[in-house]
Design a protein around this motif. Structure first.
Motif, PDB file in Angstrom:
ATOM      1  N   THR A  55       0.819  -1.219   0.000  1.00  0.00           N
ATOM      2  CA  THR A  55       0.000   0.000   0.000  1.00  0.00           C
ATOM      3  C   THR A  55       0.854   1.271   0.000  1.00  0.00           C
ATOM      4  OG1 THR A  55      -0.172  -0.228   2.374  1.00  0.00           O
ATOM      5  CG2 THR A  55      -2.056  -0.980   1.070  1.00  0.00           C
ATOM      6  N   LYS A  58       1.956   1.214  -4.401  1.00  0.00           N
ATOM      7  CA  LYS A  58       0.998   0.327  -5.084  1.00  0.00           C
ATOM      8  C   LYS A  58       0.999   0.453  -6.616  1.00  0.00           C
ATOM      9  CE  LYS A  58      -2.301   3.458  -3.153  1.00  0.00           C
ATOM     10  NZ  LYS A  58      -2.452   3.670  -1.773  1.00  0.00           N
ATOM     11  N   GLY A  69      -7.846   3.508  -3.563  1.00  0.00           N
ATOM     12  CA  GLY A  69      -6.484   2.969  -3.434  1.00  0.00           C
ATOM     13  C   GLY A  69      -6.242   2.281  -2.107  1.00  0.00           C
ATOM     14  N   LEU A  70      -7.323   1.867  -1.448  1.00  0.00           N
ATOM     15  CA  LEU A  70      -7.192   1.275  -0.108  1.00  0.00           C
ATOM     16  C   LEU A  70      -7.509  -0.218  -0.122  1.00  0.00           C
ATOM     17  CD1 LEU A  70      -9.127   3.988   1.971  1.00  0.00           C
ATOM     18  CD2 LEU A  70      -6.669   3.875   1.577  1.00  0.00           C
ATOM     19  N   SER A  85     -13.897  -1.788   4.125  1.00  0.00           N
ATOM     20  CA  SER A  85     -13.973  -3.027   4.910  1.00  0.00           C
ATOM     21  C   SER A  85     -15.375  -3.374   5.429  1.00  0.00           C
ATOM     22  CB  SER A  85     -12.978  -2.974   6.070  1.00  0.00           C
ATOM     23  OG  SER A  85     -13.253  -1.886   6.920  1.00  0.00           O
TER      24      SER A  85
HETATM   25  N1  LIG Z   1     -12.005   3.011   5.476  1.00  0.00           N
HETATM   26  C1  LIG Z   1     -11.158   2.003   4.887  1.00  0.00           C
HETATM   27  C2  LIG Z   1      -9.754   2.142   5.440  1.00  0.00           C
HETATM   28  C3  LIG Z   1      -8.770   1.186   4.781  1.00  0.00           C
HETATM   29  C4  LIG Z   1      -7.324   1.648   4.932  1.00  0.00           C
HETATM   30  O1  LIG Z   1      -7.039   2.731   5.478  1.00  0.00           O
HETATM   31  N2  LIG Z   1      -6.382   0.817   4.441  1.00  0.00           N
HETATM   32  C5  LIG Z   1      -4.998   1.238   4.430  1.00  0.00           C
HETATM   33  C6  LIG Z   1      -4.062   0.157   4.944  1.00  0.00           C
HETATM   34  S1  LIG Z   1      -4.307  -0.168   6.671  1.00  0.00           S
HETATM   35  C7  LIG Z   1      -4.568   1.509   3.008  1.00  0.00           C
HETATM   36  O2  LIG Z   1      -4.966   0.817   2.092  1.00  0.00           O
HETATM   37  N3  LIG Z   1      -3.738   2.556   2.829  1.00  0.00           N
HETATM   38  C8  LIG Z   1      -3.230   2.919   1.553  1.00  0.00           C
HETATM   39  C9  LIG Z   1      -3.151   4.390   1.367  1.00  0.00           C
HETATM   40  O3  LIG Z   1      -3.452   5.133   2.307  1.00  0.00           O
HETATM   41  O4  LIG Z   1      -2.788   4.822   0.284  1.00  0.00           O
HETATM   42  C10 LIG Z   1     -11.740   0.627   5.176  1.00  0.00           C
HETATM   43  O5  LIG Z   1     -12.379   0.460   6.212  1.00  0.00           O
HETATM   44  O6  LIG Z   1     -11.585  -0.275   4.327  1.00  0.00           O
END
Ligand SMILES: N[C@@H](CCC(=O)N[C@@H](CS)C(=O)NCC(=O)O)C(=O)O
Length: 241
Positions: A55, A58, A69-70, A85
């Motif tokens: 991440t 990516k 992108g998450l 999620s």
């Molecule tokens: N609100 C999102 C949050 C997901 C999230 O913050 N994932 C992080 C990794 S823990 C991510 O993909 N970060 C990549 C970035 O910020 O570019 C969910 O609940 O799916």
């Protein structure tokens, strides 16, 4: 868990279509939100493959799978994409057979979502701790506020008088909250559980849950990742298993 163990980085080719009868999960090994999806996949025994995404570096095509992108995001064999999620977990629970993790009763379902809102008043402070640590700022005031909110949440849980936060057996609310509790050590708030007896009891119970056992990351591995993350040194992070 089936699937590749290498994390895809910028420049890695996109994976092909998802085979019939399977589902693909785009995850990151240390991400608490991705673990939510993993917990539901495992708890319901859903056949799936995993694609780990770095991440912090990516691939460009990942935005076609997950527009913010998450991770987590999931892809079906029909090419349907689901991200965020909570939405991913609800989708998996609705679509796949196996143990229903969401209460059928609308009020109980609403209660679970309200419990998550209460918990988020505490958990959102943990992300403030991360920000402060990144800037080498003192975190003690945020930690104090976190403990106050966690004690309030402990009292709400106590009143429910059920072994799990969500009810009499493990359910969606428990799996949504667990990944944050698993990371208390990296935020430096693990001692808060000594002051929240009901949550502490729940924590011990969750450690015995098969899906938790299948997805748990050793504290020293989480700490190693977190240290590198705080240093902002993504290239040195080994995301593979
Ligand atoms: N609100 C999102 C949050 C997901 C999230 O913050 N994932 C992080 C990794 S823990 C991510 O993909 N970060 C990549 C970035 O910020 O570019 C969910 O609940 O799916």
């Amino acid at each position: 868990m089936a699937g590749s163990t290498k994390s895809l980085v910028k420049g890695s080719p996109a994976p092909g279509p998802v085979p019939d009868g399977s589902i693909r999960a785009y995850l990151m090994r240390f991400c608490p939100f991705a673990q939510r999806a993993k917990l539901v996949l495992v708890a319901k025994g859903i056949k799936h493959e995993v694609v780990f995404v770095n991440t912090l570096n990516k691939p460009d095509w990942f935005f076609e799978k997950s527009p913010f992108g998450l991770v987590p995001a999931i892809e079906t064999s029909k090419g349907q994409l689901i991200y965020e999620s909570a939405i991913v977990c609800d989708y998996l629970d609705e679509v796949f057979p196996g143990k229903k993790l969401t209460p059928e009763d609308p009020f109980q379902n609403a209660q679970q979502k309200m419990l998550l809102e209460h918990f988020s008043k505490a958990s959102s402070l943990l992300f403030k701790i991360v920000g402060a640590k990144k800037n080498n700022e003192d975190t003690s005031a945020i930690k104090k506020e976190f403990l106050e909110k966690l004690i309030q949440f402990d009292q709400i849980v106590a009143k429910r008088n059920t072994p799990y936060i969500g009810g009499s057996s493990v359910s969606m609310a428990d799996y949504m909250m667990w990944p944050i509790f698993e990371r208390f050590g990296i935020f430096g708030v693990e001692d808060c559980l000594d002051k929240t007896p009901h949550l502490h009891q729940w924590y011990q119970l969750m450690l015995k849950d098969p899906a938790v056992q299948a997805t748990i990351t050793k504290p020293e591995v989480l700490e190693g990742f977190f240290k590198l993350y705080l240093q902002g040194n993504p290239e040195s992070v080994d995301y593979g298993i």
